[in-house]
Motif scaffolding. Structure first.
Motif, mmCIF file in Angstrom:
data_model
loop_
_atom_site.group_PDB
_atom_site.id
_atom_site.type_symbol
_atom_site.label_atom_id
_atom_site.label_comp_id
_atom_site.label_asym_id
_atom_site.label_seq_id
_atom_site.Cartn_x
_atom_site.Cartn_y
_atom_site.Cartn_z
ATOM 1 N N PRO A 9 36.830 35.660 48.807
ATOM 2 C CA PRO A 9 38.217 34.975 49.432
ATOM 3 C C PRO A 9 39.072 34.830 48.080
ATOM 4 O O PRO A 9 38.837 35.680 46.345
ATOM 5 N N PRO A 10 41.138 34.939 48.356
ATOM 6 C CA PRO A 10 41.601 35.434 47.106
ATOM 7 C C PRO A 10 41.237 34.550 45.954
ATOM 8 O O PRO A 10 40.892 33.084 46.438
ATOM 9 N N ILE A 11 42.075 34.827 44.991
ATOM 10 C CA ILE A 11 41.649 34.016 43.752
ATOM 11 C C ILE A 11 42.634 32.734 44.007
ATOM 12 O O ILE A 11 42.467 31.590 43.770
ATOM 13 N N ILE A 12 43.761 32.980 44.445
ATOM 14 C CA ILE A 12 44.553 31.781 45.510
ATOM 15 C C ILE A 12 44.483 31.963 46.286
ATOM 16 O O ILE A 12 45.733 32.248 46.568
ATOM 17 N N SER A 35 32.402 36.075 42.402
ATOM 18 C CA SER A 35 33.575 36.680 42.576
ATOM 19 C C SER A 35 33.824 37.930 41.404
ATOM 20 O O SER A 35 33.812 36.703 41.162
ATOM 21 N N TYR A 36 34.098 38.993 41.902
ATOM 22 C CA TYR A 36 34.910 39.701 40.427
ATOM 23 C C TYR A 36 36.385 40.105 41.298
ATOM 24 O O TYR A 36 36.422 40.975 41.979
ATOM 25 N N TYR A 37 37.170 39.848 40.315
ATOM 26 C CA TYR A 37 38.277 40.318 40.429
ATOM 27 C C TYR A 37 38.885 41.178 39.374
ATOM 28 O O TYR A 37 38.456 41.077 38.010
ATOM 29 N N PRO A 38 39.022 42.194 40.136
ATOM 30 C CA PRO A 38 39.500 43.811 38.765
ATOM 31 C C PRO A 38 41.033 42.844 37.808
ATOM 32 O O PRO A 38 42.002 42.920 38.415
ATOM 33 N N THR A 39 40.921 43.047 36.835
ATOM 34 C CA THR A 39 42.004 42.824 35.991
ATOM 35 C C THR A 39 42.420 44.025 34.736
ATOM 36 O O THR A 39 41.904 44.729 34.819
ATOM 37 N N PHE A 40 43.591 43.750 34.888
ATOM 38 C CA PHE A 40 43.853 44.813 34.062
ATOM 39 C C PHE A 40 45.126 44.514 32.898
ATOM 40 O O PHE A 40 45.853 43.225 33.076
ATOM 41 N N GLU A 41 45.238 44.561 31.078
ATOM 42 C CA GLU A 41 46.295 43.771 30.679
ATOM 43 C C GLU A 41 47.174 45.025 29.618
ATOM 44 O O GLU A 41 46.673 45.729 29.836
ATOM 45 N N TRP A 42 48.221 44.425 29.244
ATOM 46 C CA TRP A 42 49.037 44.735 27.919
ATOM 47 C C TRP A 42 49.310 44.255 27.483
ATOM 48 O O TRP A 42 50.244 43.508 27.661
ATOM 49 N N ASP A 94 35.731 36.633 36.400
ATOM 50 C CA ASP A 94 34.401 36.145 37.431
ATOM 51 C C ASP A 94 34.465 34.916 37.660
ATOM 52 O O ASP A 94 34.458 34.009 36.495
ATOM 53 N N VAL A 95 34.841 35.020 39.197
ATOM 54 C CA VAL A 95 34.655 33.404 39.350
ATOM 55 C C VAL A 95 33.457 33.410 40.419
ATOM 56 O O VAL A 95 33.216 34.245 40.854
ATOM 57 N N LYS A 96 33.156 31.625 39.958
ATOM 58 C CA LYS A 96 32.575 31.020 41.323
ATOM 59 C C LYS A 96 33.069 30.513 42.155
ATOM 60 O O LYS A 96 33.363 29.936 42.057
ATOM 61 N N ILE A 97 32.367 31.098 43.036
ATOM 62 C CA ILE A 97 33.547 30.581 44.776
ATOM 63 C C ILE A 97 32.614 29.648 45.749
ATOM 64 O O ILE A 97 31.725 31.327 45.815
#
Length: 151
Positions: free
Chosen positions: A101-104, A58-65, A50-53
């Motif tokens: 907007p894109p995170i980067i 904005s919510y960016y789907p994230t996956f971890e391993w 979750d990033v405030k822009i």
């Protein structure tokens, strides 16, 4: 009571490598499914980033391993997100699917980011192929919005 402020440099938290991934899969679940199937990784969905822009969250789907053999922690983050548009009428679902907007923003040509929690020269668990057009290491020292990836 005396208040003290501790000033920390952002560079102290940059203990990861970052890669840009260009793929023809726009759906992150479908992309991760194919990664897990082809490269025998075990990425799973975790809490969205979750990033405030510009006043909007904005919510960016994230996956971890976590690779048990090497102990390296990998994150795949979709570079584009969805935001909840608070200025729209709350009774409609149209605000739910406004593209954020894109995170980067500097690397918007990559639709996924691979964050590797290791500073050594790691061997990536995936490579360019049928559905991964490009994997490129990114210089995190030159990214203006790198603080969005510190979690």
């Amino acid at each position: 009571m005396i208040m003290k402020t501790l000033m920390m440099d952002e560079a102290d938290f940059l203990d990861f490598q970052l890669f840009g991934i260009a793929s023809n899969f726009s759906d992150p679940a479908q992309f991760v499914f194919h990664l897990n199937r082809v490269y025998e990784t075990q990425f799973s969905r975790c809490q969205d980033l979750d990033v405030k822009i510009e006043g909007e969250v904005s919510y960016y789907p994230t996956f971890e391993w976590e690779d048990c053999q090497s102990g390296i922690l990998y994150y795949i983050i979709k570079n584009a997100a969805y935001s909840l548009n608070s200025s729209e009428n709350e009774r409609t679902l149209s605000g739910l699917f406004d593209v954020a907007p894109p995170i980067i923003p500097q690397f918007k040509q990559y639709n996924y980011l691979l964050k590797v929690m290791d500073l050594d020269d790691v061997q990536l668990p995936m490579q360019e192929g049928a559905y991964i057009q490009k994997i490129v290491p990114l210089e995190i020292d030159h990214i203006k919005t790198i603080n969005r990836l510190i979690f």
